[in-house]
Design a protein around this motif. Structure first.
Motif, PDB file in Angstrom:
ATOM      1  N   ALA A  10     -39.908 -17.832  17.257  1.00 37.87           N
ATOM      2  CA  ALA A  10     -40.350 -18.536  17.322  1.00 37.87           C
ATOM      3  C   ALA A  10     -40.019 -19.768  18.918  1.00 37.87           C
ATOM      4  O   ALA A  10     -40.801 -20.085  20.236  1.00 37.87           O
ATOM      5  CB  ALA A  10     -40.631 -20.092  16.988  1.00 37.87           C
ATOM      6  N   VAL A  11     -38.622 -18.593  18.817  1.00 38.20           N
ATOM      7  CA  VAL A  11     -38.264 -19.727  20.057  1.00 38.20           C
ATOM      8  C   VAL A  11     -38.395 -18.948  21.658  1.00 38.20           C
ATOM      9  O   VAL A  11     -38.218 -19.622  22.168  1.00 38.20           O
ATOM     10  CB  VAL A  11     -36.272 -19.358  19.700  1.00 38.20           C
ATOM     11  N   ILE A  31     -34.822 -15.519  34.470  1.00 38.85           N
ATOM     12  CA  ILE A  31     -34.370 -16.803  34.697  1.00 38.85           C
ATOM     13  C   ILE A  31     -34.805 -16.501  32.990  1.00 38.85           C
ATOM     14  O   ILE A  31     -34.452 -16.155  31.679  1.00 38.85           O
ATOM     15  CB  ILE A  31     -34.940 -17.973  34.939  1.00 38.85           C
ATOM     16  N   ALA A  32     -36.106 -16.026  32.692  1.00 36.78           N
ATOM     17  CA  ALA A  32     -36.730 -15.152  31.508  1.00 36.78           C
ATOM     18  C   ALA A  32     -35.851 -14.639  31.284  1.00 36.78           C
ATOM     19  O   ALA A  32     -35.879 -14.597  29.351  1.00 36.78           O
ATOM     20  CB  ALA A  32     -38.796 -15.768  31.712  1.00 36.78           C
ATOM     21  N   MET A  33     -36.118 -13.104  31.537  1.00 38.22           N
ATOM     22  CA  MET A  33     -34.843 -12.472  31.227  1.00 38.22           C
ATOM     23  C   MET A  33     -34.044 -13.192  30.733  1.00 38.22           C
ATOM     24  O   MET A  33     -33.029 -11.955  29.063  1.00 38.22           O
ATOM     25  CB  MET A  33     -34.666 -11.455  32.147  1.00 38.22           C
ATOM     26  N   TRP A  91     -35.976 -28.290  31.675  1.00 29.84           N
ATOM     27  CA  TRP A  91     -35.834 -28.931  30.708  1.00 29.84           C
ATOM     28  C   TRP A  91     -37.171 -29.199  29.857  1.00 29.84           C
ATOM     29  O   TRP A  91     -36.740 -29.515  28.768  1.00 29.84           O
ATOM     30  CB  TRP A  91     -35.961 -30.698  31.776  1.00 29.84           C
ATOM     31  N   LEU A  92     -38.046 -28.395  30.532  1.00 26.39           N
ATOM     32  CA  LEU A  92     -39.361 -28.500  29.481  1.00 26.39           C
ATOM     33  C   LEU A  92     -38.881 -27.647  28.410  1.00 26.39           C
ATOM     34  O   LEU A  92     -39.625 -27.722  26.944  1.00 26.39           O
ATOM     35  CB  LEU A  92     -40.279 -27.910  30.170  1.00 26.39           C
ATOM     36  N   VAL A  93     -38.285 -26.498  29.587  1.00 26.04           N
ATOM     37  CA  VAL A  93     -37.974 -25.172  28.616  1.00 26.04           C
ATOM     38  C   VAL A  93     -37.101 -25.101  27.290  1.00 26.04           C
ATOM     39  O   VAL A  93     -37.168 -25.216  25.744  1.00 26.04           O
ATOM     40  CB  VAL A  93     -37.258 -23.940  29.469  1.00 26.04           C
ATOM     41  N   VAL A 118     -40.714 -17.994  26.948  1.00 28.10           N
ATOM     42  CA  VAL A 118     -41.652 -17.526  28.095  1.00 28.10           C
ATOM     43  C   VAL A 118     -42.867 -18.061  28.037  1.00 28.10           C
ATOM     44  O   VAL A 118     -43.779 -18.244  28.826  1.00 28.10           O
ATOM     45  CB  VAL A 118     -41.744 -15.898  26.791  1.00 28.10           C
ATOM     46  N   GLN A 119     -43.644 -18.897  26.879  1.00 24.53           N
ATOM     47  CA  GLN A 119     -44.435 -19.555  26.812  1.00 24.53           C
ATOM     48  C   GLN A 119     -44.217 -20.432  28.193  1.00 24.53           C
ATOM     49  O   GLN A 119     -44.987 -20.988  28.799  1.00 24.53           O
ATOM     50  CB  GLN A 119     -45.396 -20.169  26.109  1.00 24.53           C
TER      51      GLN A 119
END
Length: 332
Positions: free
Chosen positions: A240-241, A312-314, A99-101, A246-247
């Motif tokens: 930026a996205v 998931i990040a990858m 959700w935050l992503v 990642v952050q």
């Protein structure tokens, strides 16, 4: 005649083949390879020590029962089954993180681009506005979170008090499960200075001749943005996205501090922090990794959570890097 042709063919074959082992050409190529390897060695060492080895160790411990005291023992897929099927907090933590992503990254990009466009259009006082929007980014994350929790306190905070002046009842903010994540998004938008500077640099780099040509064709503000500004800044938007995803996948400090301060529990030496207040609405996967690995000493489950988050990040990053998402021009 045939003998001479055969001899010429053999000579051509020798000329086109690999150089002899001790030839000057082979020695030159070896020196070039060693020179290149020397220049790459700092990155190779850093990659191996800070990424390669931790990743391999994480995969190894995900199949082990290890409490950081006794020797690890092999348990197969037991840790994976526990995390994916039996861990009650894995679902809420994963949902909060995703959700935050989606929400935080999207709003930060839109808000940062909007502020950058606004400042580039201002004729006077640019330095003042730029400084005013950038200074909040310099605030330490813990200090900024403490300030926001104070401002958004549902009982004594000035924000709800000002809302009461106009007849509105303020929400519970960090004390309300429905408003805790939007409150974290507001905190992230307050520190938008980093994206503002990046977008300002990209906007100022767009050739003015293209804007002038578009005006001569009768283009309005939206048309100029759509066909002149946007194609020029799409690589910066993609950057930026991707970095934002990642952050945010590693989002930890702000959510933890906000939850603990809003809960009213004092933090001191020996205090065991249970993240996620209120009702696990601010619990993220990185918080769950820390809780499982360093509070419950379940290193195997913590490694499984880390690998799931990494996968998931990858996957999201590879999806964003595809040209089909529209962020990279087709000609690139």
């Amino acid at each position: 005649m045939a003998v001479s042709l055969s001899t010429s063919a053999k000579s051509a074959g020798r000329a086109a083949g690999p150089a002899p082992r001790n030839s000057p050409l082979r020695r030159k190529r070896n020196r070039q390879r060693l020179r290149t390897l020397g220049f790459l060695s700092p990155w190779l060492v850093g990659f191996s020590v800070f990424f390669g080895y931790p990743l391999i160790a994480t995969v190894y411990f995900s199949f082990m029962h290890y409490n950081q005291i006794k020797e690890p023992t092999f348990v197969g897929l037991r840790n994976w089954r526990y995390v994916l099927e039996q861990m009650p907090l894995f679902g809420p933590a994963l949902w909060n993180t995703l959700w935050l992503v989606v929400v935080m990254v999207a709003l930060r990009v839109v808000f940062g681009l909007g502020i950058g466009l606004l400042i580039t259009k201002i004729k006077s006082g640019v330095g003042l506005f730029r400084t005013a929007f950038y200074i909040p980014y310099l605030a330490p994350p813990v200090a900024a979170t403490v300030a926001f929790v104070f401002l958004l306190n549902p009982s004594t905070g000035p924000v709800n008090e000002m809302l009461s002046w106009i007849g509105l009842q303020g929400p519970g903010w960090f004390n309300d499960p429905d408003w805790s994540k939007p409150s974290l998004v507001m905190l992230s938008l307050w520190g938008i200075g980093d994206l503002m500077v990046i977008f300002m640099a990209s906007l100022l780099d767009v050739p003015k001749e293209q804007y002038e040509a578009a005006e001569l064709d009768g283009a309005g503000a939206w048309t100029k943005f759509r066909y002149v500004t946007w194609p020029a800044i799409t690589p910066i938007v993609l950057f930026a996205v991707v970095t934002g995803v990642v952050q945010t996948m590693q989002y930890y400090t702000q959510a933890l501090v906000a939850g603990k301060l809003a809960s009213g529990v004092s933090i001191g030496p020996g205090t065991v922090i249970q993240p996620g207040y209120p009702d696990h609405s601010t619990l993220t996967v990185p918080q769950l990794v820390y809780s499982m690995g360093f509070q419950n000493f379940n290193t195997g489950a913590a490694c499984v959570l880390s690998l799931v988050l990494f996968a998931i990040a990858m996957a999201v990053t590879l999806l964003l890097m595809r040209k089909s998402v529209g962020l990279i021009p087709a000609e690139d």
